[in-house]
Design a protein around this motif. Structure first.
Motif, short mmCIF file in Angstrom:
data_model
loop_
_atom_site.label_atom_id
_atom_site.label_comp_id
_atom_site.label_asym_id
_atom_site.label_seq_id
_atom_site.Cartn_x
_atom_site.Cartn_y
_atom_site.Cartn_z
N SER A 114 3.50 -28.00 69.43
CA SER A 114 3.24 -29.18 68.61
C SER A 114 4.30 -29.30 67.52
O SER A 114 4.97 -28.34 67.16
CB SER A 114 1.85 -29.10 67.99
OG SER A 114 1.73 -27.93 67.20
N GLU A 115 4.40 -30.50 66.99
CA GLU A 115 5.32 -30.75 65.89
C GLU A 115 4.84 -29.98 64.66
O GLU A 115 3.65 -29.98 64.34
CB GLU A 115 5.35 -32.25 65.60
CG GLU A 115 6.44 -32.67 64.68
CD GLU A 115 6.58 -34.19 64.61
OE1 GLU A 115 7.57 -34.64 64.05
OE2 GLU A 115 5.68 -34.90 65.09
N ASP A 116 5.76 -29.32 63.98
CA ASP A 116 5.42 -28.59 62.77
C ASP A 116 5.18 -29.59 61.65
O ASP A 116 6.03 -30.44 61.38
CB ASP A 116 6.56 -27.63 62.41
CG ASP A 116 6.18 -26.64 61.33
OD1 ASP A 116 5.45 -27.02 60.39
OD2 ASP A 116 6.60 -25.48 61.42
N ASP A 128 7.90 -29.31 58.83
CA ASP A 128 9.31 -29.50 59.17
C ASP A 128 9.39 -30.35 60.43
O ASP A 128 9.06 -29.89 61.52
CB ASP A 128 9.98 -28.14 59.39
CG ASP A 128 11.47 -28.24 59.66
OD1 ASP A 128 12.01 -29.36 59.72
OD2 ASP A 128 12.09 -27.17 59.82
N ALA A 129 9.87 -31.57 60.29
CA ALA A 129 9.92 -32.51 61.41
C ALA A 129 10.89 -32.06 62.50
O ALA A 129 10.78 -32.51 63.64
CB ALA A 129 10.31 -33.90 60.92
N ALA A 130 11.81 -31.17 62.19
CA ALA A 130 12.78 -30.69 63.18
C ALA A 130 12.32 -29.39 63.85
O ALA A 130 13.07 -28.80 64.60
CB ALA A 130 14.13 -30.49 62.53
N ALA A 131 11.09 -28.97 63.58
CA ALA A 131 10.60 -27.72 64.14
C ALA A 131 9.34 -27.95 64.96
O ALA A 131 8.63 -28.95 64.77
CB ALA A 131 10.30 -26.72 63.01
N VAL A 132 9.08 -27.03 65.88
CA VAL A 132 7.84 -27.07 66.64
C VAL A 132 7.09 -25.76 66.41
O VAL A 132 7.68 -24.72 66.14
CB VAL A 132 8.08 -27.27 68.16
CG1 VAL A 132 8.65 -28.64 68.44
CG2 VAL A 132 8.95 -26.19 68.74
N ARG A 133 5.78 -25.87 66.48
CA ARG A 133 4.90 -24.70 66.43
C ARG A 133 4.49 -24.38 67.85
O ARG A 133 4.08 -25.26 68.59
CB ARG A 133 3.67 -24.97 65.58
CG ARG A 133 4.01 -25.13 64.13
CD ARG A 133 2.94 -24.73 63.15
NE ARG A 133 1.97 -23.74 63.53
CZ ARG A 133 2.13 -22.42 63.46
NH1 ARG A 133 3.25 -21.91 63.07
NH2 ARG A 133 1.16 -21.61 63.80
N ILE A 134 4.60 -23.14 68.20
CA ILE A 134 4.23 -22.68 69.54
C ILE A 134 3.11 -21.67 69.38
O ILE A 134 3.23 -20.72 68.60
CB ILE A 134 5.43 -22.01 70.24
CG1 ILE A 134 6.57 -23.02 70.39
CG2 ILE A 134 5.02 -21.44 71.58
CD1 ILE A 134 7.88 -22.41 70.80
N LEU A 186 -0.34 -15.57 70.00
CA LEU A 186 1.00 -15.36 69.46
C LEU A 186 1.47 -16.70 68.93
O LEU A 186 1.45 -17.70 69.65
CB LEU A 186 1.95 -14.87 70.57
CG LEU A 186 3.40 -14.69 70.16
CD1 LEU A 186 3.54 -13.55 69.16
CD2 LEU A 186 4.25 -14.42 71.38
N ALA A 187 1.85 -16.76 67.66
CA ALA A 187 2.30 -18.00 67.04
C ALA A 187 3.76 -17.86 66.65
O ALA A 187 4.17 -16.85 66.07
CB ALA A 187 1.45 -18.32 65.81
N LEU A 188 4.55 -18.88 66.98
CA LEU A 188 5.97 -18.91 66.67
C LEU A 188 6.34 -20.28 66.14
O LEU A 188 5.68 -21.26 66.43
CB LEU A 188 6.81 -18.65 67.93
CG LEU A 188 6.54 -17.41 68.74
CD1 LEU A 188 7.23 -17.50 70.08
CD2 LEU A 188 7.03 -16.20 68.00
#
Length: 132
Positions: free
Chosen positions: A98-100, A103-109, A124-126
């Motif tokens: 998903s979109e972080d 930070d609009a240029a980052a994703v959350r995994i 596991l979160a990245l």
């Protein structure tokens, strides 16, 4: 590459035991071993390891991509494929990309899985900075 884990300790290499603060050798438990293995799998590019050319999810390939739904879907597919192929110690429950919010240029995994040996649920979160 900018993959951040929310775990307090970084991956140790080699993925073996090391002495603790009192000098005792402690082997990582199953949870830690699997978590470290997953982080290594996700951060390794295919063709990066000699004699294991297909190993890895290659999340670095997405570093200059835009943060779009299509790119997030490709990341999700890449993670699912790599985990199913190379991490036999887990049963994958779901992967969320998903979109972080910060930070609009980052994703959350988030990788939700169960340890096959114990059935215990794990997560596991990245965060992955895209920058495109």
């Amino acid at each position: 590459m900018t993959i951040h884990s929310q775990l307090k300790s970084p991956i140790g290499w080699p993925l073996l035991a090391g002495p603790d603060a009192s000098g005792q050798w402690r082997w990582p438990g199953l949870e830690r071993s699997v978590s470290d293995g997953l982080r290594a799998l996700l951060s390794t590019r295919p063709r990066e390891l000699m004699m294991h050319a297909d190993y890895g999810a290659g999340l670095q390939d997405f570093l200059h991509e835009p943060n779009t739904l299509a790119v997030r879907a490709r990341i999700l597919e890449r993670i699912q494929t790599a985990v199913a192929r190379y991490e036999q110690r887990v049963q994958l429950d779901r992967v969320e990309v998903s979109e972080d919010e910060r930070d609009a240029a980052a994703v959350r995994i988030e990788v939700h899985y169960r340890l096959r040996r114990t059935g215990e649920p794990q997560r596991l979160a990245l965060a992955l900075s895209l920058g495109g």
